[in-house]
Every structure is written in C-alpha cells, then in structure tokens.
Write a protein that holds these residues in place. Structure first.
Motif, mmCIF file in Angstrom:
data_model
loop_
_atom_site.group_PDB
_atom_site.id
_atom_site.type_symbol
_atom_site.label_atom_id
_atom_site.label_comp_id
_atom_site.label_asym_id
_atom_site.label_seq_id
_atom_site.Cartn_x
_atom_site.Cartn_y
_atom_site.Cartn_z
ATOM 1 N N ASP A 1 0.744 -1.299 0.151
ATOM 2 C CA ASP A 1 -0.037 0.080 0.013
ATOM 3 C C ASP A 1 0.990 1.266 -0.059
ATOM 4 O O ASP A 1 1.672 1.503 0.882
ATOM 5 N N ARG A 2 0.501 2.088 -0.938
ATOM 6 C CA ARG A 2 1.455 3.192 -1.025
ATOM 7 C C ARG A 2 1.329 4.132 0.107
ATOM 8 O O ARG A 2 2.334 4.883 0.249
ATOM 9 N N ALA A 3 0.353 4.456 0.594
ATOM 10 C CA ALA A 3 0.207 5.566 1.714
ATOM 11 C C ALA A 3 0.669 5.059 2.922
ATOM 12 O O ALA A 3 1.537 5.790 3.600
ATOM 13 N N SER A 4 0.344 3.797 3.342
ATOM 14 C CA SER A 4 0.842 3.291 4.631
ATOM 15 C C SER A 4 2.005 2.620 4.435
ATOM 16 O O SER A 4 2.786 2.392 5.781
ATOM 17 N N ARG A 5 2.783 2.227 3.318
ATOM 18 C CA ARG A 5 4.001 1.656 3.195
ATOM 19 C C ARG A 5 3.906 0.234 3.824
ATOM 20 O O ARG A 5 4.945 -0.566 4.359
ATOM 21 N N ARG A 6 2.795 -0.563 3.798
ATOM 22 C CA ARG A 6 2.495 -1.706 4.470
ATOM 23 C C ARG A 6 2.147 -2.810 3.514
ATOM 24 O O ARG A 6 1.290 -2.439 2.459
ATOM 25 N N THR A 7 2.710 -4.049 3.462
ATOM 26 C CA THR A 7 2.366 -4.886 2.681
ATOM 27 C C THR A 7 0.979 -5.526 2.809
ATOM 28 O O THR A 7 0.649 -5.790 3.917
ATOM 29 N N VAL A 8 0.414 -5.533 1.548
ATOM 30 C CA VAL A 8 -0.733 -5.946 1.283
ATOM 31 C C VAL A 8 -0.813 -7.534 1.208
ATOM 32 O O VAL A 8 -1.830 -8.215 1.968
ATOM 33 N N HIS A 9 -0.149 -7.980 0.300
ATOM 34 C CA HIS A 9 -0.322 -9.421 0.247
ATOM 35 C C HIS A 9 1.158 -9.818 -0.509
ATOM 36 O O HIS A 9 1.712 -8.887 -1.477
ATOM 37 N N THR A 10 1.481 -10.879 -0.204
ATOM 38 C CA THR A 10 2.710 -11.404 -1.239
ATOM 39 C C THR A 10 2.252 -12.745 -1.944
ATOM 40 O O THR A 10 1.885 -13.802 -1.343
ATOM 41 N N LEU B 1 3.207 -4.783 -12.508
ATOM 42 C CA LEU B 1 2.458 -3.541 -12.467
ATOM 43 C C LEU B 1 1.227 -3.612 -11.948
ATOM 44 O O LEU B 1 0.255 -4.544 -12.030
ATOM 45 N N PRO B 2 1.066 -2.947 -10.811
ATOM 46 C CA PRO B 2 -0.261 -3.123 -10.272
ATOM 47 C C PRO B 2 -1.391 -2.046 -10.927
ATOM 48 O O PRO B 2 -0.948 -1.074 -11.462
ATOM 49 N N MET B 3 -2.595 -2.935 -10.933
ATOM 50 C CA MET B 3 -3.551 -2.054 -11.690
ATOM 51 C C MET B 3 -4.529 -1.225 -10.720
ATOM 52 O O MET B 3 -4.531 -1.639 -9.602
ATOM 53 N N ASN B 4 -5.342 -0.378 -11.506
ATOM 54 C CA ASN B 4 -6.250 0.709 -10.433
ATOM 55 C C ASN B 4 -7.154 -0.310 -9.726
ATOM 56 O O ASN B 4 -7.522 0.253 -8.509
ATOM 57 N N ASP B 5 -7.751 -1.448 -10.383
ATOM 58 C CA ASP B 5 -8.740 -2.063 -9.717
ATOM 59 C C ASP B 5 -8.201 -3.140 -8.546
ATOM 60 O O ASP B 5 -8.942 -4.019 -7.969
ATOM 61 N N GLY B 6 -6.911 -3.300 -8.055
ATOM 62 C CA GLY B 6 -6.303 -3.855 -7.375
ATOM 63 C C GLY B 6 -5.637 -5.156 -7.772
ATOM 64 O O GLY B 6 -4.898 -5.715 -7.088
ATOM 65 N N SER B 7 -5.727 -5.354 -8.852
ATOM 66 C CA SER B 7 -5.306 -6.515 -9.561
ATOM 67 C C SER B 7 -3.864 -6.086 -9.962
ATOM 68 O O SER B 7 -3.123 -5.215 -9.622
ATOM 69 N N VAL B 8 -3.012 -7.250 -10.537
ATOM 70 C CA VAL B 8 -1.561 -7.098 -10.928
ATOM 71 C C VAL B 8 -1.282 -7.814 -12.152
ATOM 72 O O VAL B 8 -1.662 -8.904 -12.183
ATOM 73 N N VAL B 9 -0.520 -7.211 -12.900
ATOM 74 C CA VAL B 9 0.035 -8.017 -14.085
ATOM 75 C C VAL B 9 1.643 -8.141 -13.833
ATOM 76 O O VAL B 9 2.360 -7.337 -13.491
ATOM 77 N N TYR B 10 2.110 -9.420 -14.171
ATOM 78 C CA TYR B 10 3.375 -9.767 -14.018
ATOM 79 C C TYR B 10 3.922 -10.603 -15.161
ATOM 80 O O TYR B 10 3.292 -11.341 -15.692
ATOM 81 N N ASP C 1 -6.258 -12.820 -2.750
ATOM 82 C CA ASP C 1 -5.238 -13.234 -2.598
ATOM 83 C C ASP C 1 -4.806 -13.426 -4.041
ATOM 84 O O ASP C 1 -3.681 -14.381 -4.222
ATOM 85 N N PHE C 2 -5.319 -12.704 -4.846
ATOM 86 C CA PHE C 2 -4.807 -12.744 -6.306
ATOM 87 C C PHE C 2 -4.842 -14.256 -6.977
ATOM 88 O O PHE C 2 -3.918 -14.610 -7.646
#
Length: 552
Positions: free
Chosen positions: A373-382, A393-402, A417-418
């Motif tokens: 999370d960019r604001a809190s600098r806390r890990t959301v999930h690994t 690349l993180p997407m606006n809807d919370g998904s990610v492309v790798y 959990d993606f």
C-alpha cells in the motif's frame, strides 16, 4: 493456473489505460509534451556508483588486508583500511563470497552461497580448489587455528553444520542439523564454535565433535554474525536493529556499543581491536571503535544493487535488491522505503511497478510479487510460488500484471489473494520488463531479443527484433520507446509504429553476468523516462543510477 478467456486480458488492458499517466510511462496526453530531441547528452550519475553489489562476509588476512565478499556481485574485494578504496581481489564468478575465512598458515576459504560450493586457496598464487559442493545455502565458515580444521554452515537454503575435509577427498562430516540458522560464526581458542542462531535470536557455542549446543545469550532480534575479541567478549551484529553488541562470555551480559543502520551482515576484528562491520543494504563497510562505539565509514552508498525503476513526477522508485528506495530526481536524495531485515517481509526486489495507490515488487530469486500500500507503506499481500517473475505492474482495480520468465508468460492476477489468474500472453521467449504506452497498451521485452505489444484477444505484435538482451523499457513523452540492450551495453530509442531506432548512449556499465545456474538477465537494468524526457537507468556493473538529458 486457471486460463481465463482473453476478454479478461482485455479488461486488464483497459484498466491499464487508466493507469498509464500515473506510472510516468506514457505522458503524451500532457498539456505540454516536449518535442523529440535532436540527440542526448552524456550520462551523468544521479546516484554515485559503488563497489560490491551487496557486501557480506569480512575477514582480515595475514597481510592485514580487509577482504569483503559479495554474493550478487560474484566477487571478493579488498578494502583499504585507511582510505576505503576497494579493488577486486578474486573476480567473478569464483569470487562469489557470503563469508571468508583465513587459516593459521594464511590459507583462504570462502563460500559460494548461490552455487553451494566451498572454495579454497592454499596460499596466494596457488590455484583455487573446491573442497565441498552441492550444499545449497553454504553460508559461514571458519578454521580452527590450533589444527587447521575447517567448518562450514548452511543457512536459509539449508540448515546444517559440517566439518570440511581440507584435502577435498572425503565428503563433509555432518555435525548437527536443524540448528536455527547458525550464521557468521568463529572458532574459539578452545576449539568451540561461537555464533548466532538467526531464527532463534540466540548466540551459542557448539562442540564440533559432539554437536552439543550451549546458549550464551538470547533476546536478539536477528543476530547475523559473532566474533571473539580474545578478551572474554563475543561481538554480535543484530541485522534487524542495526546494533553492535558486546556479550561477556562468562555472564552473557549484553552491552550495545554502537547503533548502526539495520541490514548489518558480518564483522571482523583487527589486531588493533578495530571492529569492521558490513551493511548489505548500503554496500557499506564501517570501522567501529570498540571502546566508545565511534564509527568511521570506509565505503558505502545510499543504494546497494539498483535494478528495476519507475518514475512518478520527480520521484524515482528503485527496486534495490537489498532495499526499496525513492530518489528525488531534483536533489538526488535517496530515502528508504524498505530495508532488508528491518522489514522482514521484503523479498529481495529486482523490479518495481507503481500505481497511484500501490507498489508491486517482483523478485525472480524468491519467486514472489509483493503488493505494498503506497500510503501506509504496508504489505497488502505477497504472491508466492511464481516461476521467476521479472516485473510487475499494479492495476487501478487492485489486480496485478506480472511477467513470469519460467513459464514464458504475462499473467493477470486478481481476486482474493490474487488467486484468479489469466494469461495475457504465453509462449514468450523469456518475458522480462513491462511498459505501458499512452493508450494503456502493454509492451514487454524478451530475453530472446524482441519487444512485443500485447493485443487483446490476439497474438502479440512484434515491435522490434534483433535486440541484444533487452531488459528495462519505458516510453518517452513523445511516444518512442527506450530499451536497455544489456548484452550490447547500450540504450536504444525505438519508434513503435515503424520500428526505426537510434542509439541513445553506449559503452554503459550495464549487463553484469550472473554466476553458474543464474538466469542470463540476472540483475535487470531498469529504465524510466521523466516528464521532461530525461532518461534514467540503473547500472548493475557499478551500482550507480544515471540520468541522460535530452539535447535540444
């Protein structure tokens, strides 16, 4: 892996269109787009280069030389104890050293951590020998100076303590296993092995004959290494807290003598009592006075192994392998987001993606994508268990492309959990780094020498071919694509509509080779382009970060 219909990939691409400008990858929609420059100025360092590429084991040899080991850099260095100047002592890949030990007659031994090999040299000028192999995570080692016996431990990729046959003729003898991470240890004058248990927060001594273990002191957060001073004390570095601690052997009493930065790795004590301490996150070696704790930095840098880059406004985000950093492109100031061991969830990041709300840190080494999370600098999930993810690349809807080098694919992960995963592309020739153009379309570099544009519902389109190990790539404000051709040690500008190209800069300090068993891309060369058209790239051959301004 569940394969969704390609319309799911199209959805991800549409989401990416909302994200492009915030990533600083496609700014052609800005109100004032700089014109394509006639050329480029010479590269200038934004962050000065430094040696090592992460520094670990330290030792002082019979000649009084301070030796420093680097795993990622695959080399052993000599550091001048007076000036801090460093030079390569044993070159790559044989010089890869997580720890270094000096024998009673000047013998030298060191651990090739990533190779699982223990190397040895009888004396200077003699050929190198392999005394042990096939020991994953071979980490620390030391000689018994009374009789020349050699001991070594496995940590992280294994957990065991061994006696090593100096002749190399017989297999290592197992002393004890499942210790809890017997890291940087030393053999005492009594023949006992003194060192830390990384995962148990303890400092112990071990009888190498019986394997019997005695706790000397506990209550450490992550003790990384311990050395004896010959005066009844054991000196310990705590990598989590950054403390240099003196432990009285007779009572176990602990005294914090110096407060250093976290990410400490090892130490060595000189004959005059000076304590040298390594810090992997800053390529640093410090000299510490054991009486008053005063520190003198011999060598160091605000970054360690800069790899993947992204830019957002004036901030350059850097995946730094032993840390995650932000660099102010106006002042050059480097600030920590994460440091190795201080934030235990950090997974050796080799690439970074940025959205308005999140970071995504990819590590091919640990097979993870870490969402922060960019604001809190806390890990959301690994996301664990991936096959060499090289970018995300993180997407606006919370998904990610790798990208996933091991499967030759580009993946879209979403949901709890993606766990919902769909392919945006497959069958690729080593997919590495990602970029978005102003229209939100994905581009990917391939180790096989191509740059591709991903097409919703169709086959990827080849934008450029015949490139020399293309890694980092980023769009300019005027719509061209800048690619790092690491095997040719140059940056190339490509027109994605015509495929025409021109050289931005060449003879660059990029394209470091990996050791045996490492993937050819190894440490990715990151590329980012600012709103003014300035190009930034990471240099894995000297650990600097450079800027190339457009010449107009």
């Amino acid at each position: 892996m569940t394969i969704f219909p390609l319309r799911q990939g199209a959805r991800a691409l549409a989401l990416a269109a909302l994200l492009g400008a915030s990533l600083g990858l496609g700014l052609t929609g800005c109100s004032s787009v700089p014109a394509r420059p006639a050329g480029w100025s010479a590269p200038q360092p934004l962050v000065q280069p430094s040696p090592f590429a992460g520094v670990h084991g330290l030792a002082i040899d019979a000649q009084g030389r301070l030796l420093a080991g680097s795993v990622v850099g695959n080399t052993m260095w000599e550091v001048d104890r007076r000036t801090g100047q460093a030079r390569v002592f044993i070159d790559a890949p044989e010089g890869q050293a997580d720890d270094i030990a000096v024998g009673p007659r000047g013998e030298l031994a060191w651990t090739n951590y990533l190779m699982g090999i223990l190397r040895y040299r009888e004396r200077e000028g003699m050929p190198l020998q392999v005394l042990a192999k096939d020991l994953p995570g071979l980490n620390s080692l030391d000689f018994d100076r009374r009789n020349g016996k050699l001991y070594a431990s496995q940590v992280f990729l294994g957990d065991a303590l061994w006696e090593i046959d100096r002749s190399g003729q017989t297999p290592p003898r197992l002393i004890r296993k499942d210790l809890g991470g017997f890291n940087g240890f030393e053999v005492g004058p009594d023949g006992m092995l003194y060192g830390p248990l990384w995962f148990k927060g303890q400092v112990v001594k071990i009888d190498p004959q019986s394997g019997a273990l005695t706790v000397i002191a506990d209550g450490f957060q992550i003790p990384a290494a311990a050395n004896l001073d010959g005066k009844g004390n054991l000196w310990v570095v705590d990598t989590r807290t950054g403390e240099l601690v003196k432990v009285a052997l007779d009572s176990g009493k602990k005294t914090v003598v110096a407060q250093l930065e976290p990410s400490l790795d090892n130490l060595a004590i000189a004959p005059d009592g000076t304590i040298y301490v390594s810090n992997m996150a800053n390529n640093a070696v410090d000299a510490v006075d054991p009486i008053n704790g005063a520190r003198r930095r011999l060598t160091g840098s605000p970054v360690a192994v800069p790899a993947g880059l992204r830019i957002d406004g004036r901030t350059l985000w850097v995946a730094d392998v032993f840390g995650f950093r932000e660099v102010d492109t106006v002042t050059g100031k480097v600030s920590d987001v994460f440091r190795m061991q201080r934030e235990p969830e950090l997974e050796y990041p080799f690439a970074v993606g940025v959205s308005p709300s999140r970071f995504a840190l990819a590590s091919w080494f640990t097979g993870t994508v870490q969402i922060v999370d960019r604001a809190s600098r806390r890990t959301v999930h690994t996301i664990h268990g991936l096959k060499a993810p090289y970018d995300a690349l993180p997407m606006n809807d919370g998904s990610v492309v790798y990208t996933e080098l091991g499967t030759g694919s580009v993946v879209h992960a979403a949901g709890n959990d993606f766990a919902q995963r769909g392919l945006l592309a497959s069958g690729l020739q080593g997919p590495l780094q990602l970029a978005l153009d102003a229209a939100g379309r994905f581009y990917v570099s391939e180790a096989g020498g191509r740059v591709l544009r991903l097409v919703p519902g169709g086959e990827p389109v080849t934008v450029a071919t015949g490139l020399a190990m293309p890694e980092g790539l980023a769009f300019t404000p005027w719509g061209s694509l800048v690619v790092a051709e690491t095997a040719a040690r140059r940056l190339t500008e490509i027109d994605p509509s015509t495929g025409s190209r021109r050289t931005v800069a060449e003879n660059l300090p990029i394209g470091m080779a990996g050791g045996p068993g490492m993937p050819p891309p190894y440490v990715p060369t990151g590329v980012a382009v600012g709103e003014d058209g300035s190009i930034y790239y990471s240099a894995d051959r000297n650990n600097g970060i450079y800027r190339i301004r457009p010449a107009r």
